[in-house]
Design an enzyme around this catalytic site. Sequence first.
Site, PDB file in Angstrom:
ATOM      1  N   ARG A 143       0.787  -1.164  -0.101  1.00 53.20           N
ATOM      2  CA  ARG A 143       0.081   0.025   0.041  1.00 53.20           C
ATOM      3  C   ARG A 143       0.880   1.254   0.023  1.00 53.20           C
ATOM      4  NH1 ARG A 143      -3.327  -3.380   3.191  1.00 53.20           N
ATOM      5  NH2 ARG A 143      -5.005  -4.133   1.745  1.00 53.20           N
ATOM      6  N   GLU A 205      -5.331 -14.774   9.202  1.00 58.96           N
ATOM      7  CA  GLU A 205      -5.979 -15.965   8.521  1.00 58.96           C
ATOM      8  C   GLU A 205      -5.104 -17.285   8.660  1.00 58.96           C
ATOM      9  OE1 GLU A 205      -6.763 -12.772   7.110  1.00 58.96           O
ATOM     10  OE2 GLU A 205      -8.541 -13.432   8.364  1.00 58.96           O
ATOM     11  N   TRP A 253      -2.898  -4.551   9.882  1.00 53.30           N
ATOM     12  CA  TRP A 253      -2.260  -4.653   8.849  1.00 53.30           C
ATOM     13  C   TRP A 253      -2.484  -3.357   7.905  1.00 53.30           C
ATOM     14  CZ3 TRP A 253      -6.211  -4.377   5.269  1.00 53.30           C
ATOM     15  CH2 TRP A 253      -7.662  -4.889   5.413  1.00 53.30           C
ATOM     16  N   ASN A 271      -9.244  -9.204  12.822  1.00 51.55           N
ATOM     17  CA  ASN A 271     -10.146 -10.303  13.399  1.00 51.55           C
ATOM     18  C   ASN A 271      -9.202 -11.332  14.324  1.00 51.55           C
ATOM     19  OD1 ASN A 271      -8.859 -11.159  10.658  1.00 51.55           O
ATOM     20  ND2 ASN A 271      -9.368 -12.959  11.581  1.00 51.55           N
ATOM     21  N   ASP A 316     -12.555  -7.300  10.481  1.00 47.84           N
ATOM     22  CA  ASP A 316     -11.346  -6.526  10.967  1.00 47.84           C
ATOM     23  C   ASP A 316     -11.646  -5.197  11.370  1.00 47.84           C
ATOM     24  OD1 ASP A 316      -9.395  -8.658  10.566  1.00 47.84           O
ATOM     25  OD2 ASP A 316      -9.662  -8.229   8.396  1.00 47.84           O
ATOM     26  N   ARG A 341     -15.795  -1.649   9.424  1.00 50.97           N
ATOM     27  CA  ARG A 341     -16.371  -3.036   8.654  1.00 50.97           C
ATOM     28  C   ARG A 341     -17.726  -3.237   9.035  1.00 50.97           C
ATOM     29  NH1 ARG A 341     -11.320  -6.743   6.530  1.00 50.97           N
ATOM     30  NH2 ARG A 341     -12.538  -8.591   6.266  1.00 50.97           N
ATOM     31  N   ASN A 400     -13.848  -1.452   3.995  1.00 47.16           N
ATOM     32  CA  ASN A 400     -12.688  -2.246   4.151  1.00 47.16           C
ATOM     33  C   ASN A 400     -11.490  -1.248   4.231  1.00 47.16           C
ATOM     34  OD1 ASN A 400     -10.685  -4.487   3.939  1.00 47.16           O
ATOM     35  ND2 ASN A 400     -12.516  -5.472   3.599  1.00 47.16           N
TER      36      ASN A 400
END
Lengths: 544, 268
Positions: A143, A205, A253, A271, A316, A341, A400
């Site tokens: 990013r 994840e 993140w 999350n 998240d 979110r 998001n």
Amino acid sequence: MKKINKMNVKFACSFILAIGTLHSVSTLADTTYEDHLADEANGADWLSYSGGYKSHRFSPLSQINTANVDQLKVMWAYQMQPTGISGAGLQETTPVVSDGIMYLTESPSSVTALDARSGNLLWHWSPDISNEVLNIGFPRINRGVALLDNNVYVATLDARLFALDARTGAVRWETQVADNSLGFSLTLAPLALDGKIIVGVSGAEAGVRAFLDAYDASSGQRLWRTFTVPEPGEPGSETWQGDDWETGGGSTWLTGSYDPELDLLYWTTGNPAPDWNGDLRPGDNLYTCSVIAFDPETGEMRWHFQYTPHDTHDWDANQIPVLVDGEFEGQQRKLLALANRNAFYYLLDRATGEFLLAEEYSYQTWAEGIDENGRPIVIPNTEPTREGVLVWPSLQGATNWFSPSYNPQTEQFFVANRRMGAIYFKADAEYQPGQPFLGGGEQALDGDQATGAILALDVMSGEQQWEFELLTPPWSGVMATSGGLVFGSSNEGQFFALDAATGDPLWNFNTGAHIRTNPMGFSIDDNQRVAIIGGQTLFVLGLE
Amino acid sequence: MPFRFILRPLRRSIVALPPALFTALICYSLPVLAQEAEAGEQLFQTHCARCHGILGEGGEGPSLKRPQLNHAPDDDALYSVITEGIPGTGMPGSWMLSPADGRQLVSYVRNLGQLPDEPMPGDPSAGEIVYNNAGNCASCHILNGIGEGIGPQLNGVGARRNSEYLRRSVTSPEVEQPKIVDRFRGTLNAFLTVRIVSERGTYEGMRINEDAFTVQMRDLAGDIYSFEKADLLSFEKAFGHSYMPGYGAVLTETQINDVVSYLMTLRD
């Protein structure tokens, strides 16, 4: 000989003359901490991911405005360079501009410096990244960079942090932040504070236990590391059972914000792991799905606020915490605004973390509301099941990572909104290092069953002022400007400008490919520019 | 077939080993294969069955009980079909699959390919005659370059869809409508009926594309129109409507079985 000498003198003279008159062409000033402090008011540069420590993503320039935006044209374009690494075709970077030089990243982790006047390449740097690099739960993207003094900082997909020389792209130092083989990855733009570089990690994840890190900007030495999931005995550990915390997630993140007066660093968390099977981690699971205020000197937590306790939908809280100063209920306050979110907009007191307000900004079916302590009143039977349960919003949320924008002059908060439901499934999950640790999944009601919008909210109440509807749920952020505009983009590839007062579309341009980035703005020779990436191409637009 | 796939990761880690040991490892990989296919079944039911059927017999997606897959001539291609999808079609990619999951699914899909494919309900050559005469299908479909392009081109439709889907397409076309999974926009109806009223008149046809500002459509005469949404008086989408007639009442049961069989033979 004589003749040549004479020519040399003449050449040298005209060269000095050129430096004297066109100084903005050839000098590269350092990007100091003081420059960062002044970035919000400085329309010429855009020095950090969100355009300043308060993360307003607001351009104070008004040369391009509601009256002339329909005359915008492309001044130059830059096409990104393929790396040969598979699956790295999405571009989510926000370019930054310092004194006429633009720095951007290209997926998965390359850095490019361009002449912001012409778009010509100054240097390009690409780290050696293996095609087997793990990116569990997110695409192979980056990013953006952070700037401080003479360096450009970039975090890589394989979990390293690099300092590059801003003039040449040569490596000053590199450090391994975390172990990619466990699923740790870095995709965010680092944040540069006074002498420090702050980075967070992805990996929930894969069941990582996430943290936030600070590094010495000149040496690359780690100054502190604070885990976002506490170990037994630490505050918050009562919200976990057994050894669930070891694989608890809570990724950091997305780039945070900073208040130099309070000297507090604000960072959001993702999350708990596994995502969709909450039975495997009973409790509130602090400090996941939260915003945390850190002391930037020590990394100690000053306060936290958890938006979604015991999340089971992968909501998240990694959205941009926007720092707002203004009058709330008759009192001048320092606030933190965040469109979550989970479909609620929140206002907190950013000195204390006190919950002030939550407002539903997007259709949702999981909570009756938010109680006076900021805790959601969860509707029964909205957790994922083996058979599947339909809930709004989808796991990608009502918004998001892509940025909101705040116009302090009109106290409007703009957000790109995803309107999509999903059938959530629960499944078994067993932790294995470096493997997906998900416990379920979703089947999204996407495409023709979903829509999107750009929303304008009153920052103090969260009430919607207008909406501009999009065909499909967007993946790109917004930028408001002093010219009364809000720039946004769509999956269909349009970059567009809305009238900030009404939401009416004033101008749009088809970039020819999906847009997955945030707009940003700067100026060159006092001419305002706005930039957006469509597909693999960066477009820089202006009036003249 | 799956050998090649299994071999690659193994070979990478044992390049320096003597040939004898290499052979031993290949033998050892056989029971691993069986395990992979079993774990693959679980994954298949979670991620694929809703389109390819619980037994791989097909549905919205094609039957995978075929030894040869057009988009997946080898296991590498199959792996990338599974993880990245097939752009511009209804086959999505999935980020939720690890490389190990992807490999297990490759094994599982190749095992499905060993199973007998669906029997044909009728006579394909009789079906070809129905297609060209009683059905007059070519008035709306291009097949092998012949016909009108109102509906989708039917080349390869037998490889894309199973017999049940094809039967429903012929008898109740409004139920099965081809979709395009756009990686960014999601699942879009590829032949959505739209009705557009502008100051110049009323236009009906099928949406070709759309964004927040404009919409493009094609009418039954094949003419293409583009509109600025801001100029429209109304814009309606008729989900569940099809321009294709239901043939349940037009053709006999035998003719339907035959034309479905004919469509099943259209494999490339």
